[in-house]
Design a protein around this motif. Structure first.
Motif: not given
Length: 125
Positions: A9-17, A46-54, A56-67
Motif C-alpha cells: 500500500s505505497p505512500g510517499i510521505f509529505i513534509v513542510g509548509n 521516502f515512503a511507506t507500504g512497499l511490502g516485504d523485504v529481503t 542483502s548484506g546490510q541492506l533490506s531490499l523490496t521483494n516487489s519491483a518499485v517504479t
C-alpha cells in the motif's frame, strides 16, 4: 471494525509548509520549488507500504519491483528498500533523466505490485 490488509500500500510521505513530497537529493537536502533537483541527478524518495523485504548484506531490499512514474513516464529505480538506520521507513532512489523537461510541480508517484501511491510534485531544473 474491519481493517483491510494488503501486501503493499505505497505512500510517499509529505513534509513542510507548503507541503511537498519527502524527497531529497543525494546530500539529503529537501527538494522543493526553492531547491529543485538538477536533471540527471539522483532523487531520494521516502515512503511507506512497499511490502516485504529481503536482507542483502546490510541492506533490506523490496521483494516487489518499485517504479517511479514521473509525469506519466515510468523510470526504473536503482534502490528500493528500507532506509538504512530507520525502522519501517522505505527509501526509493531514482535518477531523473537528463531529457526530463524542467518544472516546479511535476507529478510523481510510485508503483509497486500494480498499486499506485499518492501523487506528489517534484521540482526539477
Amino acid at each position: 471494525q474491519q481493517v483491510p490488509v494488503a501486501a503493499v500500500s505505497p505512500g510517499i510521505f509529505i513534509v513542510g509548509n507548503p507541503p511537498v513530497g519527502a524527497m531529497t537529493n543525494a546530500n539529503y537536502s529537501l527538494i522543493g520549488p526553492s531547491n529543485p533537483l538538477p536533471r540527471g541527478q539522483a532523487l531520494v524518495i521516502f515512503a511507506t507500504g512497499l511490502g516485504d523485504v529481503t536482507q542483502s548484506g546490510q541492506l533490506s531490499l523490496t521483494n516487489s519491483a518499485v517504479t517511479v512514474v514521473l509525469n506519466g513516464t515510468e523510470i526504473p529505480t536503482f534502490f528500493a528498500g528500507l532506509a538504512p538506520g530507520f525502522t519501517g521507513l522505505y527509501q526509493v532512489n531514482v535518477t531523473i533523466p537528463a531529457a526530463t523537461p524542467p518544472g516546479l510541480a511535476i507529478p510523481l508517484t510510485l508503483t509497486v505490485g500494480g498499486v499506485q501511491s499518492n501523487s506528489v510534485v517534484v521540482s526539477v531544473q
